[in-house]
Design an enzyme around this catalytic site. Sequence first.
Site, PDB file in Angstrom:
ATOM      1  CD  GLU A 291      -3.366  -1.416   1.747  1.00 40.40           C
ATOM      2  OE1 GLU A 291      -2.653  -0.945   3.213  1.00 40.40           O
ATOM      3  OE2 GLU A 291      -3.953  -1.805   2.026  1.00 40.40           O
ATOM      4  CG  ASP A 369      -7.251  -5.394   5.690  1.00 40.36           C
ATOM      5  OD1 ASP A 369      -6.459  -5.308   6.800  1.00 40.36           O
ATOM      6  OD2 ASP A 369      -7.283  -3.572   5.097  1.00 40.36           O
ATOM      7  CD  GLU A 397      -9.425  -0.468   8.196  1.00 38.48           C
ATOM      8  OE1 GLU A 397      -8.888  -1.267   8.579  1.00 38.48           O
ATOM      9  OE2 GLU A 397      -9.573  -0.525   6.960  1.00 38.48           O
TER      10      GLU A 397
HETATM   11  C1  GCV Z   1      -2.017   1.181   8.527  1.00 39.25           C
HETATM   12  C2  GCV Z   1      -5.804  -1.307   5.869  1.00 39.25           C
HETATM   13  C3  GCV Z   1      -6.545  -0.528   6.468  1.00 39.25           C
HETATM   14  C4  GCV Z   1      -5.190   0.442   6.191  1.00 39.25           C
HETATM   15  C5  GCV Z   1      -4.394  -0.781   7.001  1.00 39.25           C
HETATM   16  C6  GCV Z   1      -3.717  -1.255   6.211  1.00 39.25           C
HETATM   17  C7  GCV Z   1      -3.060  -2.366   7.084  1.00 39.25           C
HETATM   18  O1  GCV Z   1      -6.135  -1.972   4.076  1.00 39.25           O
HETATM   19  O2  GCV Z   1      -7.699  -0.316   4.816  1.00 39.25           O
HETATM   20  O3  GCV Z   1      -6.097   1.416   6.687  1.00 39.25           O
HETATM   21  O4  GCV Z   1      -2.772   0.561   6.593  1.00 39.25           O
HETATM   22  O5  GCV Z   1      -4.871  -2.200   6.335  1.00 39.25           O
HETATM   23  O6  GCV Z   1      -2.669  -3.014   7.833  1.00 39.25           O
HETATM   24  O7  GCV Z   1      -2.024  -1.619   6.734  1.00 39.25           O
END
Ligand code: GCV
Length: 682
Positions: A291, A369, A397
Site C-alpha cells: 500500500e 483484511d 474498521e
Molecule cells: C495501516 C487496511 C487499512 C489501512 C491499513 C492497512 C494495514 O488496508 O484500510 O488503513 O493501514 O490495512 O493493515 O496496513
Amino acid sequence: MDKYSLCWLDYSNPYIKRKTFASYAQQVGAAFTNLFIDPSVKNTAIANELKRFFAEYFGVALVQSSKLSESAILCTLVSPDQQFHVDVEAELFRVEGSFVIRYMAESRSVMIAAASETGLLYGVFHLIRLFQQQRDFTLLDCKEMPHNPLRLINHWDNMDGSVERGYAGRSIFFENDKITADKKRITDYGRLLASVGINGTVINNVNVKGRAPFLITSEYLKDVAAIADILRPYGIRLYLSVNFMSPVLAGNLDTADPLAPEVFRWWQDRVRDIYAAIPDFGGFLVKADSEYNPGPHNYGRSQAEGANMLARALGPHGGTLIWRAFVYKLQDWRDTSIDRARAAYDIFQCLDGQFDSNVILQIKNGPLDFQVREPVSPLFGKMQHTNQMLELQVAQEYTGQQIDLCYLAPQWKEILDFDPRIPGKKVTVSSIIKGSVWNRPRGGMAAVSNIGRDYNWTGHWLAQANWYAFGRLAWDPSLNPETIAREWVLGSLSNDESIVASVVSLLLQSWQIYEQYTTPFGLGWMVTPGTHYGPSPEGYEYSIWGTYHRADTKAIGVDRTKNGTGYTAQYYEEWAHIYDSRDTCPENLILFFHRLPYTYRMKNGKTLIQNYYDAHFKGYEAMREMQNQWLSLKDSIDPQVYQEVAERFTKQEENARQWRDVINSYFYRKSGIPDEEGRTLY
Ligand code: GCV
C-alpha cells in the site's frame, strides 16, 4: 489534560457495588488489614494498585509493612530454582509474567508469588478480578502463566494526532508532530494494558509518514523515552514502526537497499542511540512493499533480506524485528488471473527458514483484511522455520467502527482454535503462534488498537470489551468469550446478575448479527470505499485494491478453488479438499471460496439469494432486539453509559437498515429474483 473513564479499573464505580457487594465487602474488610510487599521489590505500582483497589472498592486502608504478618495480602518474589514453601512448579516461574495466588489458612492471608515484579503486578490485577467476581477468598488457589510470549498492541497513530482507522478520538501519544504531555493518561493506559497482561506497545502507525520517520532520531528520542519510562513499571516494552526508506527520509543516504553496507551502518547507529535512551526498547514493526510503503522489493531484494538487515541491527541489543506479512500488489480489476488472497502466502511461504531468529512474521488472521469473516490465513502451519505472530484488529474498521456493537472475541476464538490439519500433527493457530509446536524462540499475538482520546477510550462504551478481550485471549487463548465478557461487565458496568447476563448476551450475539446484516457467507468487501463504514456493493469493484466479488446477473463470488485461482491449494490437503467442494465448504465461507449462481441451493433447501435476503431481514430484526434489550436497562446502569450506548444503537439501527435495503435491493436488481416472502426490496 483530558478527562477520561478508568474503564474496568474504576474501583469506585458505584454500579459495580450493588446487591450482594456490601456483605462481601464486609467479609473482605474483616479478613484483610495488612499488605506485605517483598522488600526486594522496587516497583511501587504493585503496592499502589492494591492499596488503591482496597481503598476505593472495599473502603479498606491496607497497612503496608515490610514484615510478614497475618490477615494480609502478601506479594512475594520467588526464584524458579528455589524450593518454595508452597510447592509450586519451577517450570511455571520460568515463564516470564507467571504467578500464583493462594489463600494460606495458617496466616489467614492471600499470597501472590511470582518470579518477577511484572509477574507480581499481573497477580495483583488478577486478584482484583477475582474479588470483582466475589470469589470465596479462602478457596483461592490458582496458577497463571501467559500463553504467548509477546502480547502486543499496535497503534495506527500518526504524529499529527490523527489515528488511521481510529474511531475513538485523537491519539493519546501524539499531537501537532509532538509527543503529548498527558503523562497521567499514559500511566492509566499502562495500568489498563498490564491489567490484561499486554506486554508491548507499538505507539505509531505502520504507515510511517509525516514526521514519523524521525521518531528514531535525536529529535524525538528523549520524548519517546519518556513514554517508555512511564510504561516500564507496567511491564510494557515500547516498540516503534519504522519506514524502510528511513535512511533516505531521515538520514542523508541516497539508498535504503538492505544489502548496502552504509544502510546497515545507518540502522546500527540509530538502534544504538535508541537503546542508549531506552535500554529495554522492544524493537521495530515494519510494513514494507505494501500500500505505497517502500520495502526491499524496491531494490530487488526479498522480504527476508529486508527483515534480516534490520534484525541484525537490533539483535545485539536484544531487540525484535516484527515484519508484517500484509504484502500485496495493487492490481487492475480487469485482470482475473490475480487473486489478492494468495499474495501473503505466495510471497512468504517460499522464504520459510530464511528469517533470522529475532524476526517475527506478523500475519493478519485472514488472507485479505479483517473482514467480518474470512478463512484463517494458510500461512499458519506452513512456516515451520519462522517465528509467527497473529495480527488481529481490535479497531472495528470493517465491523462497525465502534458505532455498531460487535464483540469480536468469538471471532478471535475461532481463529485461535483453528487447526490447519497438518498430517499427523494436532495443532492450532494458538499453539503455532506461541512457538511451542516447532520450538520457535519468539511469537505471540498483536492487535490494532481501538483506543483514542475519547472520554471512554473506545468511542462505544461496549467496545472496551474488545480491548479487554484481546489482552485476556493473548494471555490465555483457552478462555471462552463469555467468561471474558462477564469479567469485563463485572469490572466496568454492573455486578447485578440480571444486568450482567443481559449485557453479556448482547455482546455474544453482536458479531453474528453484524455479519448477517452486512455480508454473510464470506462475501465481505461491500463497504463504502475509503471510510469502510456502510454499504456500497460495487464500491471496490472497479478499483485497484483486489477485493472483488464480480457479481453479474447470474452469479456472485470468486472461484478460489483448484479450478479457479488456486488459493485453496495453499492449505494442507484436508482443508484444501473441504474448501474445494461446494458440498463440504462451510457455508459461512462459501462465497469466499466459490462463485455461485443466485439459484444455488444451500443446505436448508433455500436458494443462495433467498438466504441472502433472509439473513439481511433477520439480521436487522435481531439488531432491533439488541437495541430494545439495551433500552430495557435504563435506570439500572450508569446514566451516561446508558445514554451514550443508546445513541450508538440509534446510529446502528440506521446503518443496519441501510445495509439491509442496499444489499437486498442490489441483489434483486442484479438477479431479478424476488423475495419469496414478498418483503420490500427497492
Ligand atoms: C495501516 C487496511 C487499512 C489501512 C491499513 C492497512 C494495514 O488496508 O484500510 O488503513 O493501514 O490495512 O493493515 O496496513
